[in-house]
Design a protein around this motif. Structure first.
Motif, PDB file in Angstrom:
ATOM      1  N   THR A 131       0.957  -1.316   0.022  1.00  0.00           N
ATOM      2  CA  THR A 131      -0.076   0.102  -0.146  1.00  0.00           C
ATOM      3  C   THR A 131       0.858   1.155   0.009  1.00  0.00           C
ATOM      4  N   LYS A 132       2.015   1.092   0.903  1.00  0.00           N
ATOM      5  CA  LYS A 132       2.725   2.360   0.856  1.00  0.00           C
ATOM      6  C   LYS A 132       3.479   2.591  -0.366  1.00  0.00           C
ATOM      7  N   PHE A 133       4.064   1.313  -1.182  1.00  0.00           N
ATOM      8  CA  PHE A 133       4.692   1.604  -2.302  1.00  0.00           C
ATOM      9  C   PHE A 133       3.571   2.226  -3.465  1.00  0.00           C
ATOM     10  N   GLU A 134       2.286   1.756  -3.473  1.00  0.00           N
ATOM     11  CA  GLU A 134       1.113   2.163  -4.483  1.00  0.00           C
ATOM     12  C   GLU A 134       1.077   3.723  -4.064  1.00  0.00           C
ATOM     13  N   LEU A 135       0.978   4.208  -2.942  1.00  0.00           N
ATOM     14  CA  LEU A 135       0.757   5.476  -2.557  1.00  0.00           C
ATOM     15  C   LEU A 135       2.079   6.505  -3.331  1.00  0.00           C
ATOM     16  N   VAL A 136       3.355   5.746  -3.127  1.00  0.00           N
ATOM     17  CA  VAL A 136       4.355   6.590  -3.611  1.00  0.00           C
ATOM     18  C   VAL A 136       4.303   6.648  -5.075  1.00  0.00           C
TER      19      VAL A 136
ATOM     20  N   GLU B 143      -0.619  12.390  -8.693  1.00  0.00           N
ATOM     21  CA  GLU B 143      -1.904  12.620  -7.885  1.00  0.00           C
ATOM     22  C   GLU B 143      -1.430  13.151  -6.577  1.00  0.00           C
ATOM     23  N   SER B 144      -2.413  14.088  -6.199  1.00  0.00           N
ATOM     24  CA  SER B 144      -1.947  15.015  -5.095  1.00  0.00           C
ATOM     25  C   SER B 144      -1.898  14.068  -3.611  1.00  0.00           C
ATOM     26  N   ALA B 145      -1.183  14.423  -2.644  1.00  0.00           N
ATOM     27  CA  ALA B 145      -1.363  14.000  -1.400  1.00  0.00           C
ATOM     28  C   ALA B 145      -2.682  13.765  -0.751  1.00  0.00           C
ATOM     29  N   GLN B 146      -3.389  14.903  -0.995  1.00  0.00           N
ATOM     30  CA  GLN B 146      -4.786  14.787  -0.628  1.00  0.00           C
ATOM     31  C   GLN B 146      -5.687  13.830  -1.175  1.00  0.00           C
ATOM     32  N   SER B 147      -5.570  13.525  -2.204  1.00  0.00           N
ATOM     33  CA  SER B 147      -6.254  12.492  -3.222  1.00  0.00           C
ATOM     34  C   SER B 147      -5.678  11.010  -2.338  1.00  0.00           C
ATOM     35  N   LEU B 148      -4.504  10.939  -2.237  1.00  0.00           N
ATOM     36  CA  LEU B 148      -3.932   9.702  -2.032  1.00  0.00           C
ATOM     37  C   LEU B 148      -4.541   9.383  -0.550  1.00  0.00           C
ATOM     38  N   SER B 149      -4.672  10.313   0.547  1.00  0.00           N
ATOM     39  CA  SER B 149      -5.038   9.951   1.712  1.00  0.00           C
ATOM     40  C   SER B 149      -6.376   9.231   1.848  1.00  0.00           C
ATOM     41  N   LYS B 150      -7.279   9.771   0.715  1.00  0.00           N
ATOM     42  CA  LYS B 150      -8.719   9.346   0.788  1.00  0.00           C
ATOM     43  C   LYS B 150      -8.810   7.949   0.685  1.00  0.00           C
ATOM     44  N   ASP B 151      -8.096   7.120  -0.373  1.00  0.00           N
ATOM     45  CA  ASP B 151      -8.129   5.869  -0.550  1.00  0.00           C
ATOM     46  C   ASP B 151      -7.759   4.875   0.666  1.00  0.00           C
ATOM     47  N   PRO B 152      -6.789   4.919   1.273  1.00  0.00           N
ATOM     48  CA  PRO B 152      -6.457   3.960   2.549  1.00  0.00           C
ATOM     49  C   PRO B 152      -7.196   4.732   3.648  1.00  0.00           C
ATOM     50  N   GLY B 153      -7.885   5.688   3.765  1.00  0.00           N
ATOM     51  CA  GLY B 153      -8.345   6.249   4.967  1.00  0.00           C
ATOM     52  C   GLY B 153      -7.619   6.925   5.810  1.00  0.00           C
ATOM     53  N   ILE B 154      -6.446   7.623   5.360  1.00  0.00           N
ATOM     54  CA  ILE B 154      -5.444   8.151   6.150  1.00  0.00           C
ATOM     55  C   ILE B 154      -5.414   9.606   5.940  1.00  0.00           C
ATOM     56  N   HIS B 155      -4.871  10.549   6.961  1.00  0.00           N
ATOM     57  CA  HIS B 155      -4.778  11.743   6.844  1.00  0.00           C
ATOM     58  C   HIS B 155      -3.955  12.048   6.051  1.00  0.00           C
TER      59      HIS B 155
ATOM     60  N   THR C 174      -1.435  14.339   6.109  1.00  0.00           N
ATOM     61  CA  THR C 174       0.072  14.346   6.640  1.00  0.00           C
ATOM     62  C   THR C 174       0.544  13.203   6.645  1.00  0.00           C
ATOM     63  N   THR C 175      -0.393  12.137   6.991  1.00  0.00           N
ATOM     64  CA  THR C 175       0.381  10.674   6.939  1.00  0.00           C
ATOM     65  C   THR C 175       0.811  10.215   5.884  1.00  0.00           C
ATOM     66  N   ALA C 176       0.107  10.715   4.705  1.00  0.00           N
ATOM     67  CA  ALA C 176       0.526  10.173   3.231  1.00  0.00           C
ATOM     68  C   ALA C 176       1.714  11.017   3.060  1.00  0.00           C
ATOM     69  N   LEU C 177       1.790  12.388   3.478  1.00  0.00           N
ATOM     70  CA  LEU C 177       3.302  13.065   3.387  1.00  0.00           C
ATOM     71  C   LEU C 177       4.149  12.607   3.914  1.00  0.00           C
ATOM     72  N   SER C 178       3.961  12.101   5.304  1.00  0.00           N
ATOM     73  CA  SER C 178       5.007  11.363   6.228  1.00  0.00           C
ATOM     74  C   SER C 178       5.786  10.160   5.237  1.00  0.00           C
ATOM     75  N   ILE C 179       4.579   9.207   4.509  1.00  0.00           N
ATOM     76  CA  ILE C 179       5.147   8.206   3.991  1.00  0.00           C
ATOM     77  C   ILE C 179       5.950   8.286   2.932  1.00  0.00           C
ATOM     78  N   LEU C 180       5.474   9.602   2.017  1.00  0.00           N
ATOM     79  CA  LEU C 180       6.255  10.030   1.112  1.00  0.00           C
ATOM     80  C   LEU C 180       7.902  10.600   1.403  1.00  0.00           C
TER      81      LEU C 180
END
Length: 70
Positions: free
Chosen positions: A23-28, A35-47, A49-55
């Motif tokens: 899932t993390k690899f797919e977000l990256v 795709e925007s970080a905001q859009s990425l965060s909606k799919d796995p249901g994370i905030h 800032t969490t998506a940005l931390s993963i990146l």
């Protein structure tokens, strides 16, 4: 962050720790595809800032936002 400045330690939120490596690899991958970080965060249901931390932990540079004024 300034070049050569102090490094900030990125702490992965607990919800992100529960995401699979796939899932993390797919977000990256999706972020690098534009795709925007905001859009990425909606799919796995994370905030966002969490998506940005993963990146950030993955070493992905943030996209720059360009603001145009007419």
């Amino acid at each position: 962050r300034a070049i050569g400045g102090p490094q900030r330690k990125v702490v992965l939120p607990s919800r992100a720790k529960r995401l699979s490596s796939e899932t993390k690899f797919e977000l990256v991958r999706r972020y690098l595809d534009g795709e925007s970080a905001q859009s990425l965060s909606k799919d796995p249901g994370i905030h966002q800032t969490t998506a940005l931390s993963i990146l950030e932990i993955a070493g992905v540079p943030r996209a720059e936002v360009v603001v145009c004024q007419n």
